[in-house]
Write an enzyme that holds these catalytic residues in place. Structure first.
Site, mmCIF file in Angstrom:
data_model
loop_
_atom_site.group_PDB
_atom_site.id
_atom_site.type_symbol
_atom_site.label_atom_id
_atom_site.label_comp_id
_atom_site.label_asym_id
_atom_site.label_seq_id
_atom_site.Cartn_x
_atom_site.Cartn_y
_atom_site.Cartn_z
ATOM 1 N N GLU A 194 20.120 19.638 37.035
ATOM 2 C CA GLU A 194 21.170 18.565 37.851
ATOM 3 C C GLU A 194 21.789 17.697 36.795
ATOM 4 O O GLU A 194 20.828 17.228 35.894
ATOM 5 C CB GLU A 194 20.216 18.019 38.907
ATOM 6 C CG GLU A 194 19.861 18.960 39.999
ATOM 7 C CD GLU A 194 19.204 18.211 41.093
ATOM 8 O OE1 GLU A 194 19.024 17.100 41.307
ATOM 9 O OE2 GLU A 194 18.973 19.094 41.974
ATOM 10 N N GLU A 232 27.779 19.645 45.100
ATOM 11 C CA GLU A 232 26.931 19.352 46.313
ATOM 12 C C GLU A 232 27.608 18.193 46.898
ATOM 13 O O GLU A 232 27.402 17.318 46.343
ATOM 14 C CB GLU A 232 25.478 19.219 45.844
ATOM 15 C CG GLU A 232 24.777 19.116 47.173
ATOM 16 C CD GLU A 232 23.180 19.055 47.144
ATOM 17 O OE1 GLU A 232 22.973 19.530 46.297
ATOM 18 O OE2 GLU A 232 22.478 18.696 48.313
ATOM 19 N N ASP A 251 14.399 23.891 43.796
ATOM 20 C CA ASP A 251 13.549 23.039 43.978
ATOM 21 C C ASP A 251 13.377 22.303 45.309
ATOM 22 O O ASP A 251 12.353 21.412 45.632
ATOM 23 C CB ASP A 251 13.322 21.910 42.929
ATOM 24 C CG ASP A 251 14.635 21.122 42.690
ATOM 25 O OD1 ASP A 251 15.365 21.279 43.523
ATOM 26 O OD2 ASP A 251 14.443 20.245 41.791
HETATM 27 O O1 KIV Z 1 17.180 23.256 45.255
HETATM 28 C C1 KIV Z 1 18.003 23.761 46.173
HETATM 29 O O2 KIV Z 1 18.047 24.376 47.033
HETATM 30 C C2 KIV Z 1 19.545 23.686 45.288
HETATM 31 C C3 KIV Z 1 20.538 23.962 46.165
HETATM 32 C C4 KIV Z 1 20.828 23.030 47.129
HETATM 33 C C5 KIV Z 1 21.991 24.319 45.499
HETATM 34 O O3 KIV Z 1 19.596 22.914 44.180
#
Ligand code: KIV
Length: 263
Positions: free
Chosen positions: A116, A180, A45
Site C-alpha cells: 500500500e 481503492e 490483510d
Molecule cells: O486487504 C484487502 O482485502 C485488500 C483489497 C481490499 C484490495 O487490499
C-alpha cells in the site's frame, strides 16, 4: 484451464478485457475461486477484519499471513496468487521487506506481493523488483495508514497526489495497481494514463479490473459493508438456517438417519 501469468493480465488491459480478482484466506475458498475461473486471488490483510474479527489490518503480521497464504496457494491451480505484505513487514522502508516478501513467494508459494502507498513505497517496490519479486501497488484509500475511511481524491490536490503515486508505482515496476475508494472520473484518468492495469474497489467501472473482499460480497459478515460492495448472496443467513435445521434434527432424533449410520 491454463495458468494465468502476468503477461495475460497485461494483455487483458491491452485488449480491453476486464480482470477479475477477489480475496481468499483459506484452502476451501481458494479452491472455489479458482474453479470459478478468477484471474487473481488476493490473500488480503483484510484477513484481520473479515476472518479474525480484528479492527485494523495493521494488527496482523507475517506470522499470520504466511500460513493463510500457504493454504490459499495450495488450493490454486489456475489463478495468479498475490499476498498483501502486512504493514510491519515493510515499514519502515528498508527494514525487512525483501526477506518478508521472499517468505510469501518462496515459502508460501505466492506469485506476487501487494504493497500500500506510503511515503517511501516506490523505494520498497524498487528493492523488491531488484531481487525479482513481482509487486502489485495500492493507492487511494490505503487501510494500513488511513486516518479516515472515506472516499479519497475528491479535491484537485489530493487527486493529483493519487495520480502521482500511481505513476511512481508504475515507474518503480508494479505490474498492476489497486485503486481503492476514489471517484470514478479520477479512476478513469489514472487507468487511461497507466500502461499497467488498474484494479478498482469502490473506484467505478472504468478500471481495468475489479476486486472485492470475499466475505463482503458473499454476505458472510454481520459488519456493515461499504457502499461499493454488492452482495451476491447471503451466506451467513444460509449458514444460520442450515445450522438451525441440524440442531432441530439432532434434538428430534432425526439425524443421523439410516443413510448416515453403519449397519
Ligand atoms: O486487504 C484487502 O482485502 C485488500 C483489497 C481490499 C484490495 O487490499
Amino acid at each position: 484451464m491454463t495458468k494465468i501469468t502476468l503477461k495475460n493480465i497485461l494483455e487483458k488491459k491491452q485488449q480491453g478485457r476486464k480482470i477479475t480478482m477477489l480475496t481468499a484466506y483459506d484452502y476451501p475458498t481458494a479452491r472455489c475461486l479458482d474453479r470459478a475461473g478468477l484471474d487473481i486471488i488476493l490473500i488480503g490483510d483484510s484477513l484481520a477484519n473479515a476472518v479474525l474479527g480484528l479492527d485494523s489490518t495493521t494488527e496482523i503480521g507475517m506470522d499470520v499471513m504466511v500460513p493463510h497464504a500457504k493454504a490459499v496457494a495450495r488450493g490454486v491451480e489456475h489463478a495468479l496468487v498475490v499476498a498483501d505484505l502486512p504493514f510491519d513487514a515493510y515499514q519502515p522502508a528498508g527494514a525487512d521487506e525483501v526477506k518478508n516478501a521472499r517468505r510469501l513467494v518462496d515459502e508460501a508459494g505466492c506469485h506476487a506481493v501487494k504493497v500500500e502507498w506510503f511515503q517511501w513505497c516506490d523505494e520498497v517496490v524498487r528493492s523488491l523488483r531488484a531481487v525479482g519479486i513481482e509487486v502489485m501497488g495500492h493507492v487511494g484509500l490505503t487501510p494500513q495508514t488511513a486516518q479516515e475511511f472515506k472516499v479519497q481524491g475528491r479535491d484537485s490536490s489530493s487527486a493529483q497526489a493519487i495520480i502521482q503515486q500511481a505513476k511512481l508505482l508504475e515507474e518503480a515496476g508494479c505490474f498492476a495497481i489497486v485503486l481503492e475508494c476514489v471517484p470514478e472520473d479520477l479512476a478513469r484518468e489514472i487507468t487511461q494514463s497507466l500502461k499497467v492495469p488498474t484494479i478498482g474497489i469502490g473506484a467505478g467501472k472504468f478500471c481495468d479490473g475489479q476486486v472485492l473482499v470475499l466475505h463482503d460480497m458473499l454476505g458472510l459478515t454481520d459488519r456493515k459493508v461499504p457502499k461499493f460492495v454488492k452482495k451476491y448472496t447471503d451466506l451467513s443467513d444460509q449458514i444460520v438456517k442450515a445450522v438451525q435445521l441440524y440442531k432441530e434434527e439432532v434434538e428430534a432424533g432425526k439425524f443421523p438417519g439410516p443413510e448416515q449410520s453403519f449397519h
